[in-house]
Scaffold this motif. Structure first.
Motif, PDB file in Angstrom:
ATOM      1  N   TRP A  30     -28.154  16.587 -42.433  1.00 45.90           N
ATOM      2  CA  TRP A  30     -27.968  15.368 -41.546  1.00 45.90           C
ATOM      3  C   TRP A  30     -28.947  14.476 -41.950  1.00 45.90           C
ATOM      4  O   TRP A  30     -29.041  13.314 -42.056  1.00 45.90           O
ATOM      5  CB  TRP A  30     -28.076  15.881 -40.085  1.00 45.90           C
ATOM      6  CG  TRP A  30     -28.260  14.848 -39.246  1.00 45.90           C
ATOM      7  CD1 TRP A  30     -27.290  13.972 -38.732  1.00 45.90           C
ATOM      8  CD2 TRP A  30     -29.388  14.267 -38.709  1.00 45.90           C
ATOM      9  NE1 TRP A  30     -27.837  13.004 -38.020  1.00 45.90           N
ATOM     10  CE2 TRP A  30     -29.050  13.163 -37.670  1.00 45.90           C
ATOM     11  CE3 TRP A  30     -30.681  14.700 -38.698  1.00 45.90           C
ATOM     12  CZ2 TRP A  30     -29.890  12.503 -36.941  1.00 45.90           C
ATOM     13  CZ3 TRP A  30     -31.754  13.648 -37.918  1.00 45.90           C
ATOM     14  CH2 TRP A  30     -31.398  12.845 -37.126  1.00 45.90           C
ATOM     15  N   HIS A  31     -30.335  14.824 -42.193  1.00 49.11           N
ATOM     16  CA  HIS A  31     -31.495  14.242 -42.364  1.00 49.11           C
ATOM     17  C   HIS A  31     -31.234  13.283 -43.683  1.00 49.11           C
ATOM     18  O   HIS A  31     -31.401  12.140 -43.834  1.00 49.11           O
ATOM     19  CB  HIS A  31     -32.509  14.810 -42.253  1.00 49.11           C
ATOM     20  CG  HIS A  31     -34.050  13.983 -42.375  1.00 49.11           C
ATOM     21  ND1 HIS A  31     -34.572  13.680 -43.824  1.00 49.11           N
ATOM     22  CD2 HIS A  31     -34.536  13.465 -41.280  1.00 49.11           C
ATOM     23  CE1 HIS A  31     -35.636  12.750 -43.217  1.00 49.11           C
ATOM     24  NE2 HIS A  31     -35.867  13.041 -42.277  1.00 49.11           N
ATOM     25  N   SER A  33     -28.465  12.453 -44.935  1.00 48.11           N
ATOM     26  CA  SER A  33     -27.342  11.514 -44.679  1.00 48.11           C
ATOM     27  C   SER A  33     -27.951  10.231 -44.267  1.00 48.11           C
ATOM     28  O   SER A  33     -27.826   9.067 -44.722  1.00 48.11           O
ATOM     29  CB  SER A  33     -26.184  12.423 -43.997  1.00 48.11           C
ATOM     30  OG  SER A  33     -25.284  11.119 -43.853  1.00 48.11           O
ATOM     31  N   GLN A  34     -28.661  10.579 -43.040  1.00 47.24           N
ATOM     32  CA  GLN A  34     -29.180   9.422 -42.402  1.00 47.24           C
ATOM     33  C   GLN A  34     -30.152   8.760 -43.250  1.00 47.24           C
ATOM     34  O   GLN A  34     -30.121   7.427 -43.109  1.00 47.24           O
ATOM     35  CB  GLN A  34     -29.883   9.852 -41.127  1.00 47.24           C
ATOM     36  CG  GLN A  34     -28.863  10.735 -40.036  1.00 47.24           C
ATOM     37  CD  GLN A  34     -27.910   9.594 -39.606  1.00 47.24           C
ATOM     38  OE1 GLN A  34     -28.020   8.579 -39.274  1.00 47.24           O
ATOM     39  NE2 GLN A  34     -26.833   9.965 -39.604  1.00 47.24           N
ATOM     40  N   GLY A  35     -31.066   9.343 -43.864  1.00 48.23           N
ATOM     41  CA  GLY A  35     -32.141   8.899 -44.767  1.00 48.23           C
ATOM     42  C   GLY A  35     -31.558   7.900 -46.019  1.00 48.23           C
ATOM     43  O   GLY A  35     -31.904   6.761 -46.153  1.00 48.23           O
ATOM     44  N   THR A  37     -28.409   6.723 -45.987  1.00 46.77           N
ATOM     45  CA  THR A  37     -27.835   5.798 -45.313  1.00 46.77           C
ATOM     46  C   THR A  37     -28.632   4.605 -45.091  1.00 46.77           C
ATOM     47  O   THR A  37     -28.631   3.204 -45.241  1.00 46.77           O
ATOM     48  CB  THR A  37     -27.143   5.956 -44.141  1.00 46.77           C
ATOM     49  OG1 THR A  37     -25.990   6.774 -44.361  1.00 46.77           O
ATOM     50  CG2 THR A  37     -26.207   4.846 -43.569  1.00 46.77           C
ATOM     51  N   ALA A  38     -29.825   4.817 -44.358  1.00 49.07           N
ATOM     52  CA  ALA A  38     -30.748   3.933 -44.145  1.00 49.07           C
ATOM     53  C   ALA A  38     -31.371   3.331 -45.418  1.00 49.07           C
ATOM     54  O   ALA A  38     -31.663   2.031 -45.505  1.00 49.07           O
ATOM     55  CB  ALA A  38     -32.109   4.455 -43.485  1.00 49.07           C
ATOM     56  N   GLN A  41     -28.849   0.641 -46.699  1.00 45.61           N
ATOM     57  CA  GLN A  41     -28.866  -0.287 -45.686  1.00 45.61           C
ATOM     58  C   GLN A  41     -30.023  -1.332 -45.939  1.00 45.61           C
ATOM     59  O   GLN A  41     -29.897  -2.776 -46.017  1.00 45.61           O
ATOM     60  CB  GLN A  41     -28.704   0.018 -44.128  1.00 45.61           C
ATOM     61  CG  GLN A  41     -27.433   0.638 -43.531  1.00 45.61           C
ATOM     62  CD  GLN A  41     -27.793   1.422 -42.151  1.00 45.61           C
ATOM     63  OE1 GLN A  41     -28.800   1.279 -41.737  1.00 45.61           O
ATOM     64  NE2 GLN A  41     -26.479   1.697 -41.669  1.00 45.61           N
TER      65      GLN A  41
END
Length: 487
Positions: A30-31, A33-35, A37-38, A41
């Motif tokens: 999860w971390h 994937s979130q990182g 994606t950030a 972006q």
């Protein structure tokens, strides 16, 4: 026990490790994937700002900047130029074959990038709109969509267009998607490896922990069957090792107790058999007429009966002392007077034995004590009689009395012969006699010191034996002046 406990420990260890690995893998995925994606972006935002600057430059130099909706720029040319500037495509590459990039199909506006559903590359998510919000170039992007970013495109300080960027919802290209897939696969592989390692480690640890416990189980089962010589091999220094050492200590203690019980039974039978044999012989002699029935014969029988009764009373006293403290009648008394009375009573016997019996440091002062004077006198009688019985003539016996507000100390010591060091701690055991000069031929039942120890214990005191500077035995009795009654 082995299979059940091994399985339980292994299952718990594996379960804990599995939950930990799954939790760590899930959080890491999860971390990541979130990182990621950030990161995408942030990269999108930076590219978008550069793209807006490029559009402003191109509109500023072209005569069509203020010519309205029909003079929309060619998004493919802008995106190609932007890609060349960013190094996303190599320099000198040719545009796609087919219709020239500056031409539009008949009856259609300028060429546009692929529609939003064709992929999530940068070019498919960027568009230009007129200041009033109408779509101008690129795919139609509405501000009502979630996360759409808008930047004004200015020429000479005037907003001539609006640049819009649709947010990224997944990896933008195959390489980025492949990167995420590889990372997730790596996390899954590490989790699987850790799980297998946990499985092997759990089985090994469980067996290491269970093996000594199984040894303890086997040893305690054998001890319960009466095999008191069993000992558990132990080379551990942890809590399991402490349990194994305690089992060994328990077995040794039980072995000593069993040995003492057997010696006690053997000694007891011997002590009772001797006077009974003498008494039976005298009675048989009287019955057979070998010995006449005279007053002297009756007195002899009475003395043998009294000695046998005294021995039985002593044995009963010790047996009761093992069950509960000896009954004592506590009262205020003077230990000095008790000692003086004992010395006077045994003075003649000491002289007849060729011994001197006296105070060690002269007549002591008064020594107030709360205790049972009859029992304390019994202790002193036993100690002095023990010294009279086992001290060689010519010799000496000294008694000392020391008094403090909290404690009374009585010391009885004699001259040679003495005791071996290993016998010092055992002379207070019932019927115990050392194999040295202090032996049975000097008389006595071997119960006097044991009874003395029981009486001292009933008063909350201590009794101990030490080598004497005179060459014999030194016995110290410490009695509290105000004893706490034992229950």
């Amino acid at each position: 026990m082995r299979s059940r406990l091994t399985f339980t420990l292994s299952a718990w260890l594996i379960g804990v490790v599995a939950v930990s690995v799954l939790a760590m893998g899930s959080f890491t995925s999860w971390h990541l994937s979130q990182g990621f994606t950030a990161y995408l972006q942030a990269r999108d935002s930076e590219r978008f700002d550069k793209f807006v600057a490029l559009v402003e430059q191109r509109l500023a130099v072209g005569p069509s900047a203020l010519q309205g909706e029909k003079a929309a720029p060619d998004m493919r040319d802008l995106l190609r130029e932007f890609a060349l500037a960013e190094g996303l495509i190599p320099l000198g590459s040719k545009p796609p074959q087919g219709r020239p990039s500056h031409e539009a199909p008949p009856g259609a506006p300028n060429p546009r990038p692929p529609p939003p559903g064709a992929g999530e590359g940068f070019g498919s998510r960027v568009a230009l709109a007129l200041p009033d919000g109408r779509s101008w170039a690129g795919p139609p992007i509405s501000l009502e969509e979630t996360g759409v970013v808008e930047r004004p495109v200015k020429v000479a300080g005037e907003t001539v267009a609006l640049a819009r960027l649709r947010p990224l919802t997944q990896a933008a290209d195959a390489l980025e998607a492949q990167f995420l897939t590889q990372q997730f696969a790596g996390i899954a592989g590490v989790a699987a490896g850790l799980f297998l390692l946990a499985l092997v480690s759990a089985m090994w640890l469980a067996r290491q922990w269970i093996r000594p416990l199984v040894a303890v189980q086997d040893a305690t089962a054998r001890i319960a069957r009466g095999e008191l010589s069993v000992r558990v091999p132990n080379a551990r220094s942890d809590e399991i090792g402490d349990v194994m050492r305690n089992v060994n200590a328990m077995a040794a203690s039980l072995q000593n107790i069993e040995g003492a019980r057997r010696r006690w039974m053997a000694d007891l039978s011997h002590e009772l058999r001797t006077p009974l044999t003498v008494l039976r012989g005298e009675i048989e002699a009287l019955v057979d007429g070998v010995r006449p029935m005279t007053t002297k014969a009756m007195v002899s029988l009475q003395e043998d009966t009294l000695r046998l009764g005294a021995l039985v009373d002593d044995l009963h006293l010790l047996a009761m002392a093992d069950l509960q403290p000896l009954p004592c009648r506590f009262e205020d008394t003077d230990a000095s007077e008790i000692v003086q009375g004992v010395l006077r009573r045994h003075a003649l016997a000491a002289t007849d034995a060729g011994l001197t019996l006296n105070w060690a440091n002269g007549h002591p002062p008064s020594a107030p004590l709360h205790g049972d004077p009859r029992r304390i006198e019994q202790v002193l009688n036993n100690l002095v009689q023990n010294s009279l019985r086992y001290t060689d003539a010519p010799g000496q016996i000294t008694v000392d009395l020391k008094s403090t507000p909290e404690c009374i100390q009585i010391i009885v010591e004699d001259s040679a012969p003495g005791l071996e060091p290993q016998d010092m701690s055992r002379i207070f055991e019932p019927l115990y006699r050392a194999d040295s000069a202090r032996s049975r031929h000097n008389g006595g039942s071997g119960l006097g010191l044991a009874i003395s120890a029981a009486i001292v214990h009933a008063h909350g005191g201590l009794i101990s034996a030490h080598p004497s500077p005179l060459g014999g035995l030194r016995i110290e009795v410490d009695l509290p002046t105000q004893p706490t009654l034992l229950k």
